[in-house]
Design an enzyme around this catalytic site. Structure first.
Site, PDB file in Angstrom:
ATOM      1  CG  ASP A  31      -2.100   0.982   1.104  1.00  0.00           C
ATOM      2  OD1 ASP A  31      -3.285   0.514   0.770  1.00  0.00           O
ATOM      3  OD2 ASP A  31      -1.768   2.365   1.049  1.00  0.00           O
ATOM      4  CG  ASN A  87     -11.995  -0.372   4.016  1.00  0.00           C
ATOM      5  OD1 ASN A  87     -12.374  -0.809   5.169  1.00  0.00           O
ATOM      6  ND2 ASN A  87     -10.901   0.299   3.947  1.00  0.00           N
ATOM      7  CD  GLN A  94     -15.050  -0.272  -2.506  1.00  0.00           C
ATOM      8  OE1 GLN A  94     -15.999  -0.342  -2.114  1.00  0.00           O
ATOM      9  NE2 GLN A  94     -14.406  -0.844  -3.563  1.00  0.00           N
ATOM     10  CB  VAL A  96      -9.252   1.762  -5.123  1.00  0.00           C
ATOM     11  CG1 VAL A  96      -9.041   1.141  -6.214  1.00  0.00           C
ATOM     12  CG2 VAL A  96      -8.133   2.916  -4.629  1.00  0.00           C
ATOM     13  CG  HIS A 100      -8.983  -3.020  -2.337  1.00  0.00           C
ATOM     14  ND1 HIS A 100      -9.899  -2.241  -3.138  1.00  0.00           N
ATOM     15  CD2 HIS A 100      -8.715  -2.520  -1.148  1.00  0.00           C
ATOM     16  CE1 HIS A 100     -10.265  -1.340  -2.186  1.00  0.00           C
ATOM     17  NE2 HIS A 100      -9.471  -1.290  -0.977  1.00  0.00           N
ATOM     18  CG  HIS A 102      -6.860  -3.016   3.297  1.00  0.00           C
ATOM     19  ND1 HIS A 102      -6.106  -1.700   2.795  1.00  0.00           N
ATOM     20  CD2 HIS A 102      -7.910  -2.493   2.455  1.00  0.00           C
ATOM     21  CE1 HIS A 102      -7.072  -0.738   2.156  1.00  0.00           C
ATOM     22  NE2 HIS A 102      -8.156  -1.288   2.126  1.00  0.00           N
TER      23      HIS A 102
HETATM   24  P1  5GP Z   1      -9.815   1.493   0.267  1.00  0.00           P
HETATM   25  O1  5GP Z   1     -10.114   2.945   1.121  1.00  0.00           O
HETATM   26  O2  5GP Z   1     -10.295   1.560  -0.892  1.00  0.00           O
HETATM   27  O3  5GP Z   1     -10.273   0.230   0.914  1.00  0.00           O
HETATM   28  O4  5GP Z   1      -8.247   1.401   0.088  1.00  0.00           O
HETATM   29  C1  5GP Z   1      -7.503   1.770  -0.934  1.00  0.00           C
HETATM   30  C2  5GP Z   1      -5.993   1.705  -0.609  1.00  0.00           C
HETATM   31  O5  5GP Z   1      -5.385   1.734  -1.678  1.00  0.00           O
HETATM   32  C3  5GP Z   1      -5.725   2.566   0.295  1.00  0.00           C
HETATM   33  O6  5GP Z   1      -5.104   2.273   1.409  1.00  0.00           O
HETATM   34  C4  5GP Z   1      -4.333   3.601  -0.430  1.00  0.00           C
HETATM   35  O7  5GP Z   1      -3.458   4.081   0.323  1.00  0.00           O
HETATM   36  C5  5GP Z   1      -4.301   2.438  -1.353  1.00  0.00           C
HETATM   37  N1  5GP Z   1      -3.710   3.236  -2.797  1.00  0.00           N
HETATM   38  C6  5GP Z   1      -4.170   4.025  -3.469  1.00  0.00           C
HETATM   39  N2  5GP Z   1      -4.007   4.677  -4.560  1.00  0.00           N
HETATM   40  C7  5GP Z   1      -2.413   3.826  -4.542  1.00  0.00           C
HETATM   41  C8  5GP Z   1      -1.659   3.675  -5.573  1.00  0.00           C
HETATM   42  O8  5GP Z   1      -1.533   4.279  -6.601  1.00  0.00           O
HETATM   43  N3  5GP Z   1      -0.677   2.814  -5.211  1.00  0.00           N
HETATM   44  C9  5GP Z   1      -0.638   2.009  -4.119  1.00  0.00           C
HETATM   45  N4  5GP Z   1       0.211   0.975  -3.828  1.00  0.00           N
HETATM   46  N5  5GP Z   1      -1.656   1.992  -3.341  1.00  0.00           N
HETATM   47  C10 5GP Z   1      -2.686   2.983  -3.514  1.00  0.00           C
END
Ligand code: 5GP
Length: 114
Positions: A31, A87, A94, A96, A100, A102
């Site tokens: 991440d 998430n 969420q 993205v 996914h 974590h």
């Molecule tokens: P969400 O909040 O959607 O469950 O988590 C998305 C995760 O993707 C976040 O922890 C964020 O830091 C990670 N993330 C967002 N953009 C990028 C990226 O460009 N590269 C990487 N490696 N992680 C990302």
């Protein structure tokens, strides 16, 4: 067509990522904004926005993501345990819209989560 998510761009090697695992169905990378000493994102390569978009045919694919986590945990030596978080949707945070998991490790986690 909707624009590619950042995770799809990582799959397609359009943006860099520190990839720790890849097979035909899943990919995992560090991440960019880690919330623990170890913070890995594990995704199916198939573009599935969220749990609601899952189809019957995706059942094995999601199982494969968990087998990938098993392999990653062994590779990274996470013998003290790790937390797996998904998430799903706005209230869960969420960001993205590509399903996914974590994997978080390297520190103690409270329960219930905040
Ligand atoms: P969400 O909040 O959607 O469950 O988590 C998305 C995760 O993707 C976040 O922890 C964020 O830091 C990670 N993330 C967002 N953009 C990028 C990226 O460009 N590269 C990487 N490696 N992680 C990302």
């Amino acid at each position: 067509m909707s624009p590619k998510t950042v995770f799809k761009k990582i799959i397609d090697r359009e943006i860099p990522a520190d990839i720790v695992y890849e097979d035909a169905d899943c990919i995992a990378f560090k991440d960019i904004n880690p919330q623990a000493p170890v913070h890995i994102i594990v995704i199916p390569k198939k573009e599935i926005p969220n749990i609601e978009a899952l189809q019957e045919e995706d059942a094995e694919l999601i199982g494969r993501c968990f087998l990938a986590m098993q392999t990653i945990a062994t590779q990274l030596g996470l013998s003290q345990g790790y937390r797996v978080v998904l998430n799903n949707g706005r209230d869960a945070g969420q960001e993205v819209m590509h399903l996914h998991f974590h994997m978080l490790a390297g520190r103690q986690f409270g329960w219930p989560p905040g």
